[in-house]
Design a protein around this motif. Structure first.
Motif, PDB file in Angstrom:
ATOM      1  N   THR A  91       1.231  -1.495   0.052  1.00 32.49           N
ATOM      2  CA  THR A  91       0.234   0.546  -0.047  1.00 32.49           C
ATOM      3  C   THR A  91       1.035   1.482  -0.179  1.00 32.49           C
ATOM      4  N   ASP A  93       1.052   5.405   0.874  1.00 32.82           N
ATOM      5  CA  ASP A  93       0.831   6.644   1.678  1.00 32.82           C
ATOM      6  C   ASP A  93       0.932   8.093   1.264  1.00 32.82           C
ATOM      7  N   PHE A 115       7.692   1.382  12.532  1.00 31.46           N
ATOM      8  CA  PHE A 115       6.469   1.189  13.206  1.00 31.46           C
ATOM      9  C   PHE A 115       7.379   1.061  14.816  1.00 31.46           C
ATOM     10  N   GLU A 153       3.487  -5.750   2.869  1.00 31.35           N
ATOM     11  CA  GLU A 153       2.253  -6.642   3.615  1.00 31.35           C
ATOM     12  C   GLU A 153       3.633  -7.249   4.148  1.00 31.35           C
ATOM     13  N   THR A 162       5.532 -11.600  13.015  1.00 29.06           N
ATOM     14  CA  THR A 162       4.267 -10.264  12.974  1.00 29.06           C
ATOM     15  C   THR A 162       3.791  -9.780  14.615  1.00 29.06           C
ATOM     16  N   SER A 164       1.515  -6.878  16.189  1.00 31.43           N
ATOM     17  CA  SER A 164       0.559  -5.851  15.980  1.00 31.43           C
ATOM     18  C   SER A 164       0.577  -4.125  16.715  1.00 31.43           C
ATOM     19  N   LEU A 183      -1.195   4.092  13.083  1.00 33.85           N
ATOM     20  CA  LEU A 183      -1.654   3.614  11.473  1.00 33.85           C
ATOM     21  C   LEU A 183      -1.592   2.062  12.128  1.00 33.85           C
ATOM     22  N   PRO A 184      -2.973   1.932  12.381  1.00 35.03           N
ATOM     23  CA  PRO A 184      -3.084   0.239  12.821  1.00 35.03           C
ATOM     24  C   PRO A 184      -2.878  -1.122  12.104  1.00 35.03           C
ATOM     25  N   THR A 185      -1.571  -2.403  12.052  1.00 41.68           N
ATOM     26  CA  THR A 185      -1.410  -2.674  11.243  1.00 41.68           C
ATOM     27  C   THR A 185      -1.127  -3.794  11.708  1.00 41.68           C
ATOM     28  N   LYS A 186       0.029  -4.917  10.553  1.00 36.07           N
ATOM     29  CA  LYS A 186       0.657  -5.783  11.372  1.00 36.07           C
ATOM     30  C   LYS A 186       2.182  -5.983  10.403  1.00 36.07           C
ATOM     31  N   GLN A 195      10.156  -3.821   5.479  1.00 33.17           N
ATOM     32  CA  GLN A 195       9.098  -3.860   5.160  1.00 33.17           C
ATOM     33  C   GLN A 195       8.187  -1.872   4.247  1.00 33.17           C
TER      34      GLN A 195
END
Length: 205
Positions: A91, A93, A115, A153, A162, A164, A183-186, A195
């Motif tokens: 993705t 941004d 992250f 991803e 992974t 959270s 920006l919640p994700t894994k 990543q």
């Protein structure tokens, strides 16, 4: 009588020789001066030593050099989906940096992005790799700069543990103070998994 004639003739010959000697040496002395002048004049003056090429490229814009660097306190940092970004397994941004101060400021380079588990949480995985060539961005009050952020991803990396995460810790270019953007994700916990990738800031159109 013959002796007198010989003396007179000898005197005339000496007088003629003396005049001829003066006429030969004077022009040669005069011609030496212009020759010397023409050989030394151009070597000490002219474009080779005083031309504008030695000073032109060093000049900079007074307005650009006098503007301060944008600090974290001057900026409002947000993250929005990029409308033009698309790639399999990723993705895209836009990291937006808006000048909320009252004066124009300058920035150049990449934001630092990673992250984190929360606003004061720990970093997870590797920070964003940098791509592209930076340029100076001048931000007037109310104007924004943007940097494209690619987020791969977590499942595309193996092995990958992974974790959270709640969002991103972002440092504006060349600043030590960071902001947290939700920006919640894994995320991959392994630092060997790249990543995140970020490009340099550009003026937002």
């Amino acid at each position: 009588m013959k002796t007198f004639s010989l003396v007179v003739a000898g005197a005339l010959l000496l007088l003629t020789a003396g005049c001829s000697s003066h006429d030969v040496t004077d022009p040669s002395a005069g011609s030496a001066r212009p020759s010397s002048s023409s050989a030394t004049g151009p070597a000490t003056t002219g474009p080779a030593t005083t031309g504008p090429a030695t000073t032109g490229p060093a000049l900079s814009s007074p307005s650009a050099s006098s503007a301060p660097t944008c600090t974290t306190a001057d900026l409002r940092v947000t993250v929005r989906p990029d409308p033009n970004g698309a790639a399999a397994g990723s993705t895209f941004d836009d990291v937006l940096l808006r000048n909320t101060g009252g004066t124009t400021c300058l920035m150049t380079g990449w934001p630092g992005v990673s992250f984190v588990t929360g606003s004061q949480g720990r970093q997870v995985g590797a920070p964003a790799a940098r791509q592209g060539t930076p340029a100076v961005v001048s931000l007037a009050p109310g104007a924004s700069a943007e940097a494209l952020l690619q987020v791969a991803e977590a499942g595309d990396f193996a092995p990958c543990t992974t974790t959270s995460v709640r969002g991103l810790r972002i440092y504006p270019p060349n600043q030590r103070d960071a902001v947290f953007v939700a920006l919640p994700t894994k995320a991959c916990a392994q630092t060997s998994a790249q990543q995140l990738t970020v490009r340099p800031v550009v003026l937002r159109g």
